[in-house]
Design an enzyme around this catalytic site. Structure first.
Site, PDB file in Angstrom:
ATOM      1  N   ARG A  81       0.835  -1.208   0.000  1.00  0.00           N
ATOM      2  CA  ARG A  81       0.000   0.000   0.000  1.00  0.00           C
ATOM      3  C   ARG A  81       0.876   1.267   0.000  1.00  0.00           C
ATOM      4  NH1 ARG A  81      -2.159   2.002   4.389  1.00  0.00           N
ATOM      5  NH2 ARG A  81      -2.502   0.005   5.415  1.00  0.00           N
ATOM      6  N   TYR A 134     -15.410  15.634 -16.577  1.00  0.00           N
ATOM      7  CA  TYR A 134     -15.799  14.221 -16.568  1.00  0.00           C
ATOM      8  C   TYR A 134     -16.910  13.995 -15.526  1.00  0.00           C
ATOM      9  CZ  TYR A 134     -15.442   9.201 -16.083  1.00  0.00           C
ATOM     10  OH  TYR A 134     -15.737   7.870 -16.033  1.00  0.00           O
ATOM     11  N   ASP A 217      -6.690  18.066 -15.662  1.00  0.00           N
ATOM     12  CA  ASP A 217      -6.964  16.707 -16.133  1.00  0.00           C
ATOM     13  C   ASP A 217      -6.548  16.663 -17.602  1.00  0.00           C
ATOM     14  OD1 ASP A 217      -8.076  14.383 -17.227  1.00  0.00           O
ATOM     15  OD2 ASP A 217      -9.800  14.408 -15.888  1.00  0.00           O
ATOM     16  N   LYS A 242      -7.395   5.348 -20.219  1.00  0.00           N
ATOM     17  CA  LYS A 242      -7.594   5.794 -21.589  1.00  0.00           C
ATOM     18  C   LYS A 242      -6.311   5.594 -22.403  1.00  0.00           C
ATOM     19  CE  LYS A 242     -11.485   6.708 -19.665  1.00  0.00           C
ATOM     20  NZ  LYS A 242     -11.829   7.995 -19.084  1.00  0.00           N
TER      21      LYS A 242
HETATM   22  C1  LIG Z   1     -12.365   8.427 -17.839  1.00  0.00           C
HETATM   23  C2  LIG Z   1     -12.016   9.755 -17.328  1.00  0.00           C
HETATM   24  C3  LIG Z   1     -11.844   9.999 -15.958  1.00  0.00           C
HETATM   25  C4  LIG Z   1     -12.087   8.930 -14.906  1.00  0.00           C
HETATM   26  O1  LIG Z   1     -11.146   7.908 -14.990  1.00  0.00           O
HETATM   27  P1  LIG Z   1     -11.419   6.399 -14.520  1.00  0.00           P
HETATM   28  O2  LIG Z   1     -10.128   5.734 -14.872  1.00  0.00           O
HETATM   29  O3  LIG Z   1     -12.597   5.883 -15.279  1.00  0.00           O
HETATM   30  O4  LIG Z   1     -11.680   6.431 -13.055  1.00  0.00           O
HETATM   31  C5  LIG Z   1     -11.460  11.264 -15.564  1.00  0.00           C
HETATM   32  N1  LIG Z   1     -11.270  12.257 -16.448  1.00  0.00           N
HETATM   33  C6  LIG Z   1     -11.431  12.071 -17.777  1.00  0.00           C
HETATM   34  C7  LIG Z   1     -11.208  13.203 -18.717  1.00  0.00           C
HETATM   35  C8  LIG Z   1     -11.814  10.815 -18.266  1.00  0.00           C
HETATM   36  O5  LIG Z   1     -11.994  10.647 -19.569  1.00  0.00           O
END
Ligand SMILES: *Cc1c(COP(=O)(O)O)cnc(C)c1O
Length: 428
Positions: A81, A134, A217, A242
């Site tokens: 962890r 998101y 982000d 992604k």
């Molecule tokens: C998918 C996504 C998230 C969330 O990510 P997870 O891996 O599904 O928890 C956050 N920000 C953006 C822009 C995303 O496309």
């Protein structure tokens, strides 16, 4: 005869500074520690054996900040962890693309975002954020953080920097500002937010006892096509589910920044238990080796697809960064901030939801699924899927219409993708 050994963290050969894609094969890993295995083994272990009690004590002192490390002293392995070889190698490699000092990996993008915001915000703070963000982030900001006395203030991404300035004209907002949170380009409209301008606002409204931090982000364009730290951001966040993972087979997240910014986030991660598993870390190391190949191929494919859509009579409007009209402020911002248009394309089909659904139901090569950034091309309907829980009025303000479709372009042959879109549009 012995060969000169490369340092595991060396980034040069003679005068040559190695490029990120070259470093993805070996940076941060020493094969001699793992029987010469060319790939890091998967360290499926919860805990690590100390050689002596003194060593265990020394490791804990460093991990819990009870003692300053000696020069060159690395944190010892304690418990998965806190740290794990797969995560440490991965974190070192991830810093390279964004030019970051430190990284923290998480078991999801939402784990990265929530752990980061919880570590930065305290009751009474304001978090100013661009909209749309998101869906999970939107829920966290509007419904979870307020339970802890944190005030979310949203501004429309398509309102430009002026919208941020207007919100900050209010004393109640700027006197309590702690974090500016930006998602750019915005999902699904590809609206851009000016990172450097937001960094300037964060600096302007920092107070002697409170530095305002800018978090970005960067899931949509990073880590290849946009580098927020170079434009003044303090923290870069990713859903590694992604492009970084890139094969639609894992969920993961990343936070990057200076050591001073990432260390407290890691301390929260240790307590909240939101770190990635060794298996996720191992798979991401595999993915990073082809990151540039994949993202480059996806970006090139998207150009062909966007050009095809722009000329199609059943397409009303295309939202694609490669089609921003020259001599507009958006285009100038794109040129300053982004290195390529990425591979997310949204477009409005002539008609409404019925026409959009007929199109979706007729596609054969594109998979009908949410998420993005994987090797396979995906299609979805934001208004009824990824953005269905956004207030309908706000949804329209953000430009998310009933006839909008979002594409994530993969690595297939572009002519095949276009053939599929063509027959799908003909069936509408
Ligand atoms: C998918 C996504 C998230 C969330 O990510 P997870 O891996 O599904 O928890 C956050 N920000 C953006 C822009 C995303 O496309």
């Amino acid at each position: 005869m012995t060969r000169p050994k490369r340092e595991s963290h060396s980034r040069t050969i003679g005068d040559q500074t190695l490029h990120p894609e070259s470093l993805m094969m070996g940076y941060g890993y020493r094969p001699e520690l793992s029987e010469g295995s060319i790939k890091p083994p998967l360290f499926l272990t919860s805990t690590f054996v100390f050689e002596t009690a003194e060593e265990g004590k020394a490791f804990f002192e460093l991990a819990y900040g009870l003692r300053k490390g000696d020069p060159g002293e690395e944190m010892g392995l304690i418990y998965s962890r806190l740290n794990n070889p797969n995560l440490e190698i991965l974190e070192d490699r991830l810093t390279i693309w964004d030019g970051a000092e430190a990284a923290a990996v998480f078991e999801s993008g939402m784990a990265a975002i929530s752990t980061t915001l919880l570590s930065l915000l305290t009751p009474g703070d304001v978090v100013l954020f661009s909209e749309p963000v998101y869906g999970g982030t939107d829920f966290l900001l509007k419904h979870i953080l307020p339970r802890y006395g944190i005030r979310p203030v949203g501004v429309l991404a398509n309102g430009g920097t002026a919208a941020f300035e207007a919100a900050l004209a209010d004393h109640a907002i700027r006197d309590h500002l702690a974090v500016i949170y930006v998602e750019t380009p915005a999902n699904p409209t590809n609206a851009l937010v000016d990172i450097a301008a937001c960094a300037e606002l964060a600096q302007r409204w920092s107070r002697p006892n409170k530095r305002v931090l800018l978090a970005v982000d960067n899931t949509f364009l990073g880590p290849l096509w946009q580098h927020p730290l170079r434009h003044g951001a303090d923290i870069v966040l990713y859903s590694a589910t992604k492009y970084i993972g890139g094969h639609s087979d894992l969920i993961a997240g990343v936070a990057l920044g200076s050591k001073a910014v990432i260390e407290p986030i890691k301390a929260f991660r240790t307590i909240l238990g939101t770190m990635a598993s060794p298996m996720t870390g191992w798979m991401l190391l595999r993915s990073l080796e082809t990151l540039k190949l994949r993202m480059t191929s996806q970006m090139k494919n998207a150009r062909y697809v966007a050009d095809f859509l722009a000329d199609h009579p059943k397409v009303e409007r295309v939202y694609y960064l490669g089609h921003l009209p020259p001599d507009t402020p958006e285009h100038a911002l794109y040129r300053r901030q982004c290195l390529a248009p990425g591979s997310i394309i949204s477009f409005e089909i002539v008609g409404g939801e019925a026409e959009a659904f007929r199109f979706l139901n007729n596609l054969q090569l594109f998979h009908l699924a949410v998420s993005l950034g994987g090797t396979e091309s995906l299609v979805e309907h934001p208004a009824s899927m990824t953005h269905s829980d956004v207030d309908p009025e706000e949804r329209i303000e953000m430009g998310i219409t009933e006839n909008m479709v979002r594409l994530s372009i993969g690595v297939e042959h572009p002519e095949d993708l276009i053939a599929d879109l063509k027959q799908g549009l003909e069936a509408v």
